[in-house]
Write a protein that holds these residues in place. Structure first.
Motif, PDB file in Angstrom:
ATOM      1  N   GLN A  51       0.828  -1.211   0.000  1.00 24.71           N
ATOM      2  CA  GLN A  51       0.000   0.000   0.000  1.00 24.71           C
ATOM      3  C   GLN A  51       0.869   1.271   0.000  1.00 24.71           C
ATOM      4  O   GLN A  51       0.519   2.270  -0.626  1.00 24.71           O
ATOM      5  N   GLU A  52       2.022   1.191   0.703  1.00 27.50           N
ATOM      6  CA  GLU A  52       2.882   2.392   0.790  1.00 27.50           C
ATOM      7  C   GLU A  52       3.356   2.833  -0.592  1.00 27.50           C
ATOM      8  O   GLU A  52       3.583   4.018  -0.833  1.00 27.50           O
ATOM      9  N   LYS A  55       0.781   4.966  -2.039  1.00 23.49           N
ATOM     10  CA  LYS A  55       0.787   6.262  -1.317  1.00 23.49           C
ATOM     11  C   LYS A  55       1.921   7.151  -1.822  1.00 23.49           C
ATOM     12  O   LYS A  55       1.740   8.344  -2.041  1.00 23.49           O
ATOM     13  N   ASP A  61      -6.607   3.172  -4.878  1.00 26.30           N
ATOM     14  CA  ASP A  61      -7.088   1.825  -5.233  1.00 26.30           C
ATOM     15  C   ASP A  61      -8.113   1.951  -6.355  1.00 26.30           C
ATOM     16  O   ASP A  61      -8.905   2.888  -6.353  1.00 26.30           O
ATOM     17  N   TYR A 152      -2.822  -4.168  -5.319  1.00 25.76           N
ATOM     18  CA  TYR A 152      -2.689  -4.195  -3.869  1.00 25.76           C
ATOM     19  C   TYR A 152      -3.944  -4.861  -3.304  1.00 25.76           C
ATOM     20  O   TYR A 152      -5.047  -4.326  -3.463  1.00 25.76           O
ATOM     21  N   ASP A 153      -3.784  -6.049  -2.737  1.00 24.63           N
ATOM     22  CA  ASP A 153      -4.886  -6.735  -2.065  1.00 24.63           C
ATOM     23  C   ASP A 153      -6.140  -6.834  -2.957  1.00 24.63           C
ATOM     24  O   ASP A 153      -7.217  -6.352  -2.591  1.00 24.63           O
TER      25      ASP A 153
END
Ligand code: 26A
Length: 373
Positions: A51-52, A55, A61, A152-153
């Motif tokens: 996630q970073e 960012k 997302d 991401y996820d």
């Protein structure tokens, strides 16, 4: 189709194109394509990121953006990621491949612009696997466009460097051999992303569709289209018979048009009633909402609005591989069904089925051996 990094050892290697032999082999059938698609051909560089990382580059997302200068290091940085795969992308190209997956051979042809490089060869190989015919405009001075698909996820954030795709010109469609294909088609599908490139090319298809009472579908593609390409979007909407979008794109449309509502059914009703060039067909608006029901609104002959909702059959969590291309796959199932003469309810059902297939694959892909609806 997935590619290894070693296959990209010479990124700008110029070789005669697979496209030519492929197109020649189907020359006999080239004026029988029922569905013409237009968009930005891209190669996806897909990789998982923390996630970073999103960012760090101000990425959200489930968003898609055009890269600006600050994003350019991403394309080099992810080359070191062990899980990086190169997979054919470009939203409308994904839809075109998906529609051809469903339809009989030689049903779909895709227009866009690519460079003369190994990236384009990879796209040709992937399209050939699905039997998708392409009529690329080839650029001498620009590389094939690429999209960093950062996962991401289960969510994806897409950052695109359009490069050659940004140089598509309407004149390419107007070449006699290409225009004959356009005229012979019965259905048109345009990626809203192409509004950043050539609204005039979209209007050419729109005029042809409206004049001959043939349906044209437009995907809103991403929130930034309604936000930052509002005038271009408004200028093509009169030509659009089917609007396909997801909930965040619908919301972005409502915001940029000051509709003062976030209710997707209300937004769909508004869009359904906007003026149309071809008054022989009503406009249908289809808004998907992930695992929430798909909503459709059609304006009937009497002016009355028909609102329908179609629940989504959820996939088991362990079956979800990634959602890159899920919306494009929905559009593929939907537009392929229209080509087959199916009604709205069936088209939505096939769309949902196709999206579920793609979600179970890595990237915007479909399973082989082929699955039947
Ligand atoms: C103009 N932009 C930003 C784009 C795109 C795009 N296709 C065309 N134009 N940005 C991302 N994509 C594609 O969307 C697919 C997922 O829906 C990616 O290549 C990805 O395959």
């Amino acid at each position: 189709m997935k590619f290894s990094l070693s296959q990209l050892a010479k990124p700008y290697l110029i070789r005669p194109f697979l496209q030519f032999s492929f197109t020649r082999s189907i020359a006999m059938s080239q004026n029988q394509y029922k569905l013409v698609c237009l968009g930005n051909p891209l190669l996806d560089l897909q990789t998982n990121v923390p996630q970073e990382y999103l960012k760090k580059y101000d990425l959200k997302d489930n968003d898609a953006i055009l890269a600006d200068a600050k994003h350019l290091p991403i394309y080099d940085e992810i080359l070191n990621n062990k899980d990086l795969i190169l997979v054919a992308g470009g939203a409308a190209q994904n839809t075109a491949r998906g529609a051809q997956y469903i339809l009989p051979p030689h049903s779909v042809v895709y227009f866009g612009s690519v460079g003369k490089d190994v990236y384009a060869e990879r796209l040709n190989e992937a399209n050939a696997k699905y039997g998708l015919a392409t009529r690329y405009q080839l650029q001498d001075d620009y590389a094939t466009g690429k999209c960093a698909a950062l996962i991401y996820d289960h969510h994806r954030s897409l950052v695109t460097d359009l490069a050659a795709a940004n140089h598509f010109k309407p004149e390419h469609l107007q070449k006699p051999e290409n225009w004959a294909i356009v005229e012979a088609a019965t259905h048109y599908y345009v990626g809203g992303f192409h509004l950043t490139v050539s609204p005039d090319a979209i209007k050419l298809l729109g005029e042809e569709a409206a004049k001959n009472n043939k349906p044209l579908a437009l995907n809103f593609s991403a929130p930034f289209i309604a936000q930052f390409f509002k005038d271009q979007l408004d200028s093509v909407l009169p030509y659009v018979d089917y609007v396909i979008a997801n909930e965040s794109e619908a919301e972005a449309y409502a915001e940029s048009h000051d509709l003062k509502t976030k209710d997707v059914a209300e937004i769909a009703k508004h869009v359904a009633q906007l003026p149309k060039k071809n008054t022989k067909r009503p406009r249908t608006v289809i808004f998907t909402q992930g695992t929430d029901p798909t909503i459709t609104v059609t304006q009937g002959k009497d002016g009355e609005l028909q609102v329908e909702t179609y629940p989504v059959k959820p996939l088991a969590k362990e079956d979800v591989v990634d959602t890159n291309g899920a919306g494009d796959a929905f559009a593929a199932g939907f537009i392929a069904s229209l080509v087959q003469g199916k009604d709205l309810a069936d088209a939505v059902d096939v769309g949902q089925w196709a999206a579920a297939l793609s979600i179970q694959e890595v990237g915007p892909s479909f399973p082989f051996p082929k699955k039947e609806y």
